[in-house]
Design a protein around this motif. Structure first.
Motif, PDB file in Angstrom:
ATOM      1  N   ARG A 435       0.832  -1.204   0.000  1.00 49.59           N
ATOM      2  CA  ARG A 435       0.000   0.000   0.000  1.00 49.59           C
ATOM      3  C   ARG A 435       0.872   1.262   0.000  1.00 49.59           C
ATOM      4  O   ARG A 435       0.394   2.341  -0.290  1.00 49.59           O
ATOM      5  N   ARG A 436       2.132   1.097   0.334  1.00 48.40           N
ATOM      6  CA  ARG A 436       3.054   2.242   0.331  1.00 48.40           C
ATOM      7  C   ARG A 436       3.656   2.469  -1.057  1.00 48.40           C
ATOM      8  O   ARG A 436       3.950   3.597  -1.435  1.00 48.40           O
ATOM      9  N   PHE A 437       3.869   1.384  -1.787  1.00 41.67           N
ATOM     10  CA  PHE A 437       4.590   1.477  -3.047  1.00 41.67           C
ATOM     11  C   PHE A 437       3.726   0.980  -4.209  1.00 41.67           C
ATOM     12  O   PHE A 437       3.570  -0.223  -4.400  1.00 41.67           O
ATOM     13  N   GLY A 438       3.135   1.909  -4.941  1.00 39.13           N
ATOM     14  CA  GLY A 438       2.360   1.537  -6.131  1.00 39.13           C
ATOM     15  C   GLY A 438       1.020   0.924  -5.824  1.00 39.13           C
ATOM     16  O   GLY A 438       0.582  -0.003  -6.519  1.00 39.13           O
ATOM     17  N   THR A 439       0.354   1.413  -4.795  1.00 35.40           N
ATOM     18  CA  THR A 439      -0.953   0.848  -4.436  1.00 35.40           C
ATOM     19  C   THR A 439      -1.970   1.063  -5.552  1.00 35.40           C
ATOM     20  O   THR A 439      -1.895   2.045  -6.305  1.00 35.40           O
ATOM     21  N   ALA A 440      -2.910   0.161  -5.661  1.00 33.88           N
ATOM     22  CA  ALA A 440      -3.951   0.247  -6.690  1.00 33.88           C
ATOM     23  C   ALA A 440      -5.143  -0.594  -6.264  1.00 33.88           C
ATOM     24  O   ALA A 440      -5.026  -1.502  -5.430  1.00 33.88           O
ATOM     25  N   VAL A 441      -6.290  -0.297  -6.841  1.00 32.69           N
ATOM     26  CA  VAL A 441      -7.485  -1.115  -6.611  1.00 32.69           C
ATOM     27  C   VAL A 441      -7.176  -2.553  -7.012  1.00 32.69           C
ATOM     28  O   VAL A 441      -6.586  -2.804  -8.067  1.00 32.69           O
ATOM     29  N   HIS A 442      -7.557  -3.509  -6.164  1.00 32.31           N
ATOM     30  CA  HIS A 442      -7.392  -4.921  -6.517  1.00 32.31           C
ATOM     31  C   HIS A 442      -8.388  -5.760  -5.724  1.00 32.31           C
ATOM     32  O   HIS A 442      -8.880  -5.328  -4.667  1.00 32.31           O
ATOM     33  N   SER A 443      -8.690  -6.932  -6.250  1.00 32.49           N
ATOM     34  CA  SER A 443      -9.731  -7.775  -5.660  1.00 32.49           C
ATOM     35  C   SER A 443      -9.367  -9.247  -5.793  1.00 32.49           C
ATOM     36  O   SER A 443      -8.508  -9.628  -6.584  1.00 32.49           O
ATOM     37  N   GLY A 444     -10.061 -10.063  -5.027  1.00 31.57           N
ATOM     38  CA  GLY A 444      -9.857 -11.508  -5.120  1.00 31.57           C
ATOM     39  C   GLY A 444     -10.942 -12.245  -4.366  1.00 31.57           C
ATOM     40  O   GLY A 444     -11.798 -11.646  -3.715  1.00 31.57           O
ATOM     41  N   PHE A 445     -10.890 -13.558  -4.458  1.00 32.47           N
ATOM     42  CA  PHE A 445     -11.870 -14.372  -3.730  1.00 32.47           C
ATOM     43  C   PHE A 445     -11.263 -15.716  -3.372  1.00 32.47           C
ATOM     44  O   PHE A 445     -10.200 -16.097  -3.870  1.00 32.47           O
ATOM     45  N   GLY A 446     -11.923 -16.414  -2.480  1.00 35.67           N
ATOM     46  CA  GLY A 446     -11.510 -17.757  -2.086  1.00 35.67           C
ATOM     47  C   GLY A 446     -12.623 -18.748  -2.324  1.00 35.67           C
ATOM     48  O   GLY A 446     -13.790 -18.487  -1.993  1.00 35.67           O
ATOM     49  N   LEU A 447     -12.268 -19.866  -2.914  1.00 38.48           N
ATOM     50  CA  LEU A 447     -13.213 -20.964  -3.123  1.00 38.48           C
ATOM     51  C   LEU A 447     -12.687 -22.182  -2.375  1.00 38.48           C
ATOM     52  O   LEU A 447     -11.597 -22.671  -2.663  1.00 38.48           O
ATOM     53  N   GLY A 448     -13.444 -22.652  -1.392  1.00 29.50           N
ATOM     54  CA  GLY A 448     -13.082 -23.896  -0.723  1.00 29.50           C
ATOM     55  C   GLY A 448     -13.296 -25.045  -1.692  1.00 29.50           C
ATOM     56  O   GLY A 448     -14.429 -25.326  -2.094  1.00 29.50           O
ATOM     57  N   PHE A 449     -12.197 -25.685  -2.092  1.00 25.37           N
ATOM     58  CA  PHE A 449     -12.289 -26.702  -3.147  1.00 25.37           C
ATOM     59  C   PHE A 449     -13.212 -27.848  -2.748  1.00 25.37           C
ATOM     60  O   PHE A 449     -14.011 -28.329  -3.564  1.00 25.37           O
TER      61      PHE A 449
END
Length: 477
Positions: A435-449
């Protein structure tokens, strides 16, 4: 002579003069008919032994569970049920099997009994089918992300951070239990430990994956995770596998698009490649449902549920709207829910999630913008300062199958949330650096296999969709 898989023989388009096949005896009846399976397909191939010209000692050793090598000719079957069978010219016993003690007899066994014999349960049609479906789903996951240009990242299994902030983690230590080094305050001196600090088995690869997403753009992890939650239920495992993509420059809407596309892809992939196994599992589930009282039946077959997910766009609904729907629903007003919804901020249970999917919207549902108090610290805070950019995907029969969010990219907001939760900022210095160096909007998710395999196979207990389940008081095999 090279042996041929049972699957290939059953799919043959013509008879073959000479074939060799190896596998395990499922049944041997009338001293003549061997039902042989090698794990390549759910169906057995019938092998017809010339019992008059086969030594009696050999016939005695052809018992259920025995491994055999058979040579003969592939001919058109004289009986019903399959196109071809093998006319046996030679049978060799590769390994003995004690017919009286072999647990997997040709009869119906309880799932509990099969869990107690997990090392042998794939000799049954049920578990052979489940594990083939699991394998195909696993491959489909990798194929989807590779086709989309994602980079596969192996995140650490041993970690010094608690991604979920739940504290239910297994400790990793090389310290002796009888003479554990202590500080002057009497606490465990982890500086004397192998890593020089307190470490645990990971509950998620997300935080590490985020750091890679902020340089490689789009990455995914797919590996084992661990949770020391003392829950002995049909939905919990202490060791399970997680699929976790992280994507730079994706907001919550793009994250929901990705998750929906991904799930539909892998389910369709399995349906196309596991047709026989899924048909068997569908028939099994239908038979199980008939044994239940009418009011407890799901009302939807396995293949029907899978098609339901493929054919319906996922309905996107805010948490606030969902709470209003649930508060005013008949089950809630008539106190039929086990957990009555009384006010905004409630943590939804499986019964609420299934109501939204199966009764109200009649489609898969993506809930978003949850109360900040019931979600993790890394989720992006909305302008209302009370909700976060979180999303959960809900499926029929199972409830939540995916959880994700837009991540909090603002350093000051993230630091404030960490402080409010009492998390040591020094433990996450590397995470905050993103978050200090080149922060940008980003997203993700987790799927319990395992949750995905549970849904696709129609099983009801998560212990039945992983080869060797790890649960409280159980680490057998």
């Amino acid at each position: 002579m090279k042996h041929t898989k049972v699957k290939d023989l059953l799919n043959s388009t013509n008879t073959i003069d000479e074939v060799s096949v190896k596998g395990w005896v499922r049944t041997f009846r009338n001293n003549q008919f061997i039902a042989l399976n090698d794990g390549s397909v759910i169906h057995n191939i019938q092998c017809v032994v010339d019992f008059e010209n086969t030594p009696e000692e050999t016939l005695k050793r052809i018992t259920t569970g025995a491994a055999v090598a058979i040579k003969g000719s592939l001919v058109e079957s004289q009986g019903k049920g399959q196109k071809y069978e093998i006319k046996v010219s030679q049978v060799e016993i590769l390994g003995d099997s004690d017919a009286e003690k072999f647990p997997m007899q040709p009869k119906k066994h309880s799932l509990e009994f099969l869990r107690e014999n997990a090392h042998l349960r794939t000799r049954t049609n049920l578990f052979g089918a489940i594990m083939r479906v699991r394998s195909v789903l696993s491959f489909a996951i990798h194929q989807y992300f590779q086709e989309k240009g994602f980079v596969y990242v192996n995140t650490p299994i041993i970690t010094g951070s608690d991604a979920e902030g739940a504290g239910e983690m297994f400790k990793v230590t090389a310290l002796p239990f009888d003479k554990t080094p202590r500080t002057e305050e009497g606490k465990v001196d982890y500086k004397e430990d192998f890593f020089g600090k307190e470490t645990n088995l990971t509950v998620s690869g997300q935080l590490e994956a985020e750091t890679y997403a902020m340089s490689l753009g789009q990455v995914y992890t797919f590996g084992p995770t661990f949770r020391a939650e003392n829950s002995n239920t049909s939905r919990h495992l202490a060791e399970f596998w997680m699929v976790e993509p992280e994507v730079a420059f994706n907001d919550l809407d793009a994250n929901m698009d990705l998750a929906e596309d991904f799930i539909q892809y892998v389910i369709k992939y399995a349906m196309e490649r596991c047709e026989d196994d899924l048909k068997f599992l569908d028939e099994r589930l239908a038979a199980e449902e008939k044994q239940k009282p009418q009011n407890e039946r799901s009302g939807m077959g396995l293949l029907e549920k899978l098609q339901f997910v493929l054919e319906n766009n996922f309905k996107r609904v805010s948490y606030t709207e969902a709470i209003d729907i649930l508060k005013n629903s008949k089950p809630n007003k008539n106190k039929k829910f086990n957990y009555i919804i009384e006010e905004w901020g409630a943590d939804l249970q499986s019964e609420h999630e299934r109501y939204l999917v199966e009764k109200h919207f009649k489609s898969p549902v993506i809930l978003f913008d949850y109360p900040a108090k019931i979600k993790a610290f890394y989720m992006r805070l909305n302008d209302d300062n009370k909700t976060v950019r979180a999303m959960d995907i809900l499926f029929p029969g199972i409830g939540e199958i995916v959880g994700g969010s837009q991540r909090e990219e603002r350093l000051d907001v993230l630091q404030q949330k960490i402080a409010e939760l009492g998390i040591d900022e020094e433990e996450l210095w590397w995470y905050l650096d993103t978050r200090r160096f080149g922060t940008a909007v980003h997203s993700g998710f987790g799927l319990g296999f395992e949750r995905l395999v549970l849904f696709v196979t129609g099983m009801s207990n998560i212990r039945d969709v992983i080869p060797f389940p790890r649960t409280p008081q159980n680490a057998e095999f």
